[in-house]
Design an enzyme around this catalytic site. Structure first.
Site, PDB file in Angstrom:
ATOM      1  CG  ASP A  67      31.878 -26.500  17.564  1.00  0.00           C
ATOM      2  OD1 ASP A  67      32.726 -25.896  16.874  1.00  0.00           O
ATOM      3  OD2 ASP A  67      32.078 -26.820  18.745  1.00  0.00           O
ATOM      4  CG  ASN A 136      31.620 -29.106  29.508  1.00  0.00           C
ATOM      5  OD1 ASN A 136      32.430 -29.295  28.595  1.00  0.00           O
ATOM      6  ND2 ASN A 136      30.406 -28.629  29.301  1.00  0.00           N
ATOM      7  CG  HIS A 138      32.213 -29.227  25.254  1.00  0.00           C
ATOM      8  ND1 HIS A 138      31.507 -28.046  25.314  1.00  0.00           N
ATOM      9  CD2 HIS A 138      33.457 -28.867  24.823  1.00  0.00           C
ATOM     10  CE1 HIS A 138      32.285 -27.062  24.915  1.00  0.00           C
ATOM     11  NE2 HIS A 138      33.470 -27.529  24.620  1.00  0.00           N
ATOM     12  CD  GLU A 143      27.991 -28.326  26.149  1.00  0.00           C
ATOM     13  OE1 GLU A 143      29.052 -28.836  26.546  1.00  0.00           O
ATOM     14  OE2 GLU A 143      27.830 -27.092  26.105  1.00  0.00           O
TER      15      GLU A 143
HETATM   16  P1  PGA Z   1      39.681 -24.396  23.805  1.00  0.00           P
HETATM   17  O1  PGA Z   1      38.227 -25.019  23.661  1.00  0.00           O
HETATM   18  O2  PGA Z   1      40.511 -25.031  22.717  1.00  0.00           O
HETATM   19  O3  PGA Z   1      39.481 -22.937  23.578  1.00  0.00           O
HETATM   20  O4  PGA Z   1      40.167 -24.748  25.172  1.00  0.00           O
HETATM   21  C1  PGA Z   1      38.053 -26.390  23.619  1.00  0.00           C
HETATM   22  C2  PGA Z   1      36.582 -26.715  23.568  1.00  0.00           C
HETATM   23  O5  PGA Z   1      35.795 -26.094  24.300  1.00  0.00           O
HETATM   24  O6  PGA Z   1      36.205 -27.605  22.814  1.00  0.00           O
END
Ligand code: PGA
Length: 249
Positions: A67, A136, A138, A143
């Site tokens: 992404d 959340n 995702h 999302e």
């Molecule tokens: P993080 O992000 O590894 O910085 O916790 C995970 C994500 O939001 O997919």
């Protein structure tokens, strides 16, 4: 979904790096998707070490991005491209042009979706998708409420994702949209790995593993993938009801 609980972040990172290396050993021209974010940084360190100290041939495999934030590119510290290129790709003995396909968050995002979809179709789907889990639930920028039938897609970002983004950029940037591999690519993947560490992920990890299979918690849908594994450190596994059964350390 197989659950692997390691005692700490370092051993979790090593276990996931070993899993990725096994995939490359089994299929040298594998197509692998790796995520941005903080969770995978330890894995990247292990992969870079392995490229120097172990007999791993990275010269034939391919990497695709998961992404990117709209309007951001390599020059923005904290962008997915900056993270992946600085912590991993530039440190591996690979041909960046030929072996890495990455979203350009500053280009026409509709065309970027087509370009990256085509790259994955040309390789007959992902061999391995590695996914972090957002607060959340995702995965990538898929999302809550995700349509699991989408390939690459442009997404309005959830309020949680927007507020969490400050930890990557050190300030609140205007990140209203993201571009991401859609769920269909994960469901078509030959194998999927989820990763999560630290206590702050314990609640969402419990929902992902033991809650209902729902698109309101996108990562829970990865349980539909037959060949899937979630790697956790002990802290992230704290709220699992079946804790003692799952611990592999
Ligand atoms: P993080 O992000 O590894 O910085 O916790 C995970 C994500 O939001 O997919």
């Amino acid at each position: 979904m197989k659950i692997v609980v390691e005692k700490d972040y370092e051993s979790m990172s090593k276990a996931v790096a070993d899993h990725i290396i096994e995939t490359i050993k089994k299929k040298p021209n594998a197509l692998i998707e790796l995520p941005g974010g903080d969770t995978p940084l330890g894995i990247f360190k292990e992969l870079v070490n392995a490229s120097k100290t172990r007999n791993v041939d990275f010269s034939k495999c391919f990497f695709v991005s998961l992404d990117e934030w709209e309007n951001l590119g390599y020059e923005t510290k904290g962008s997915c491209k900056q993270t992946l290129f600085d912590y991993l790709y530039k440190q591996l003995p690979i041909d960046l042009e030929k072996q890495v396909c990455f979203f350009d968050g500053k280009a026409d995002l509709g065309k970027e979706c087509q370009r990256v979809d085509q790259f994955i179709f040309d390789h007959e789907n992902l061999d391995l998708a590695v996914l972090g889990i957002g607060m959340n639930g995702h995965v990538g920028f898929n999302e809550p409420g995700v349509d699991e039938n989408q390939y690459c897609t442009i997404v309005p970002l959830d309020a949680v994702t927007q507020s969490v983004s400050i930890k990557y950029f050190g300030e609140q940037l205007n990140v209203a949209h993201g571009i991401t591999l859609g769920f269909k690519h994960f469901l078509n993947a030959k194998e999927v790995i989820l990763i999560a560490d630290s206590e702050r992920k314990a609640d969402i990890v419990q929902k992902v593993i033991e809650g209902p299979l729902t698109n309101e918690v996108p990562a829970s849908l990865i349980r539909k993938v037959k060949n899937s594994t979630i790697y956790l450190d002990r802290q992230a596994s704290k709220k699992l009801k079946h804790q003692s059964l799952e611990a592999g350390y």
